[in-house]
Design a protein around this motif. Structure first.
Motif, short mmCIF file in Angstrom:
data_model
loop_
_atom_site.label_atom_id
_atom_site.label_comp_id
_atom_site.label_asym_id
_atom_site.label_seq_id
_atom_site.Cartn_x
_atom_site.Cartn_y
_atom_site.Cartn_z
N LYS A 82 -46.25 -16.65 -16.93
CA LYS A 82 -46.71 -18.03 -16.75
C LYS A 82 -46.88 -18.64 -17.97
O LYS A 82 -47.02 -18.38 -19.25
CB LYS A 82 -48.14 -17.54 -16.37
N GLY A 83 -46.49 -19.92 -17.63
CA GLY A 83 -46.44 -21.02 -18.56
C GLY A 83 -47.91 -21.34 -18.99
O GLY A 83 -48.90 -21.13 -18.66
N GLY A 84 -48.10 -22.54 -19.99
CA GLY A 84 -49.11 -22.89 -20.26
C GLY A 84 -49.30 -22.90 -22.05
O GLY A 84 -48.10 -23.27 -22.47
N THR A 85 -50.34 -22.75 -22.44
CA THR A 85 -50.69 -23.25 -23.82
C THR A 85 -50.44 -22.06 -24.69
O THR A 85 -50.80 -20.86 -24.43
CB THR A 85 -51.94 -23.66 -24.21
N TYR A 86 -49.29 -22.05 -25.78
CA TYR A 86 -49.20 -20.83 -26.58
C TYR A 86 -49.30 -21.50 -28.09
O TYR A 86 -48.94 -22.56 -28.43
CB TYR A 86 -47.63 -20.42 -26.32
N ALA A 87 -49.81 -20.41 -28.89
CA ALA A 87 -49.53 -20.60 -30.29
C ALA A 87 -48.13 -20.18 -30.74
O ALA A 87 -47.89 -19.07 -30.42
CB ALA A 87 -50.74 -19.78 -31.21
N ARG A 88 -47.36 -21.09 -31.50
CA ARG A 88 -46.19 -20.82 -31.90
C ARG A 88 -45.93 -20.70 -33.48
O ARG A 88 -46.53 -21.73 -34.18
CB ARG A 88 -45.01 -21.64 -31.33
N THR A 89 -45.19 -19.79 -33.95
CA THR A 89 -44.86 -19.99 -35.36
C THR A 89 -43.41 -19.76 -35.22
O THR A 89 -42.91 -18.83 -34.64
CB THR A 89 -45.36 -18.83 -36.16
N LYS A 90 -42.57 -20.41 -36.06
CA LYS A 90 -41.01 -20.21 -36.42
C LYS A 90 -40.90 -19.41 -37.53
O LYS A 90 -41.39 -19.56 -38.69
CB LYS A 90 -40.45 -21.53 -36.32
N LEU A 91 -40.04 -18.35 -37.49
CA LEU A 91 -39.55 -17.45 -38.28
C LEU A 91 -38.05 -17.90 -38.62
O LEU A 91 -37.19 -17.52 -37.50
CB LEU A 91 -39.66 -16.03 -38.02
N PHE A 92 -37.79 -18.37 -39.76
CA PHE A 92 -36.41 -18.71 -40.11
C PHE A 92 -35.63 -17.61 -40.75
O PHE A 92 -36.55 -16.77 -41.46
CB PHE A 92 -36.47 -19.96 -41.02
N ASP A 93 -34.24 -17.37 -40.59
CA ASP A 93 -33.59 -16.28 -41.22
C ASP A 93 -34.31 -15.03 -40.89
O ASP A 93 -34.19 -14.12 -41.48
CB ASP A 93 -33.50 -16.30 -42.70
N TRP A 94 -34.57 -14.86 -39.48
CA TRP A 94 -35.36 -13.79 -39.10
C TRP A 94 -34.46 -12.67 -39.02
O TRP A 94 -35.13 -11.38 -39.28
CB TRP A 94 -35.58 -14.08 -37.37
N PRO A 95 -33.22 -12.33 -38.92
CA PRO A 95 -32.55 -11.00 -39.04
C PRO A 95 -32.84 -10.70 -40.47
O PRO A 95 -33.07 -9.21 -40.59
CB PRO A 95 -31.00 -11.36 -38.87
N ARG A 96 -32.92 -11.18 -41.59
CA ARG A 96 -33.50 -10.70 -42.79
C ARG A 96 -34.95 -10.08 -42.84
O ARG A 96 -35.38 -9.90 -43.74
CB ARG A 96 -33.02 -11.43 -43.97
N HIS A 97 -35.90 -11.03 -41.95
CA HIS A 97 -37.08 -10.74 -42.02
C HIS A 97 -37.67 -10.18 -40.92
O HIS A 97 -39.02 -10.42 -40.54
CB HIS A 97 -37.76 -12.12 -42.34
N ALA A 98 -36.89 -9.53 -40.08
CA ALA A 98 -37.45 -8.97 -38.71
C ALA A 98 -38.71 -8.00 -38.85
O ALA A 98 -39.54 -7.76 -38.10
CB ALA A 98 -36.34 -8.11 -37.90
N ASP A 99 -38.85 -7.32 -40.05
CA ASP A 99 -39.92 -6.66 -40.44
C ASP A 99 -41.13 -7.22 -40.41
O ASP A 99 -42.18 -6.66 -40.69
CB ASP A 99 -39.60 -5.68 -41.74
N LYS A 100 -41.17 -8.69 -40.60
CA LYS A 100 -42.41 -9.50 -40.56
C LYS A 100 -42.87 -9.70 -39.19
O LYS A 100 -44.16 -10.33 -39.13
CB LYS A 100 -42.16 -10.83 -41.34
#
Length: 141
Positions: A82-100
Motif C-alpha cells: 500500500k502506498g502512502g506516507t513513508y519516512a525515508r532515509t537514503k544510505l549511500f555506498d550501501w554495499p559497504r554499510h549494509a550492516d547499518k
C-alpha cells in the motif's frame, strides 16, 4: 552514510517476490532465486520487504515487473504494498554499510510512528544508493 530522514509519498507497489526461508540468513538465497530468472538486472526496480509475523521477521526480495506477461512467465508470487506516507532515509555506498540497515530502521521507528500493518522497505535505487522506508501512521484529523 545515511541522509536525514524525510517524509515522502509512495504509490502502491505491485511486486513479484521471493520469500526468504529464514531471517536474516535466507536473504541472499531469496535474492539469488529472483535475480537468476532475469536476463538482465539493468534498469529494474528492486525492493527488500520485511514484515513482522507474530514474533518473527519475514523477508521478501521484490521486483517491479515490466508486464503481466513477465509475472506469468517468471511464476513468482506477487504482493501489493500500500502506498502512502513513508519516512525515508537514503544510505549511500550501501554495499559497504549494509550492516547499518537494521540500526537505521531502528532510528526511523524511534523518530516516526510506524504503521504496524506495513513492511519496512529497502528500495535499491542504484548500486550505491539505498532508500530505507517505513510506513507512517497518519495522525487523526
Amino acid at each position: 552514510m545515511p541522509s536525514k530522514a524525510t517524509l515522502v509519498e509512495l504509490p502502491d507497489l505491485h511486486l513479484m517476490v521471493s520469500r526468504a526461508d529464514e531471517f536474516p540468513n535466507g536473504i541472499r538465497p531469496a535474492w539469488e532465486r529472483l535475480e537468476s530468472k532475469l536476463a538482465s538486472l539493468k534498469g529494474r526496480k528492486f525492493y527488500g520487504l520485511t514484515f513482522t509475523e507474530g514474533s518473527q521477521l519475514v523477508y521478501y526480495a521484490g521486483l517491479e515487473p515490466v508486464s503481466a506477461e513477465e509475472v506469468a512467465a517468471l511464476d513468482f508470487p506477487t504482493l501489493m504494498i500500500k502506498g502512502g506516507t513513508y519516512a525515508r532515509t537514503k544510505l549511500f555506498d550501501w554495499p559497504r554499510h549494509a550492516d547499518k540497515i537494521g540500526e537505521i530502521f531502528g532510528e526511523l521507528m524511534r523518530d516516526f510512528p510506524k504503521d504496524p500493518t506495513g513492511p519496512t522497505i529497502e528500495y535499491y535505487r542504484s548500486q550505491s544508493e539505498l532508500h530505507l522506508l517505513i510506513p507512517v501512521v497518519k495522525p487523526e484529523s
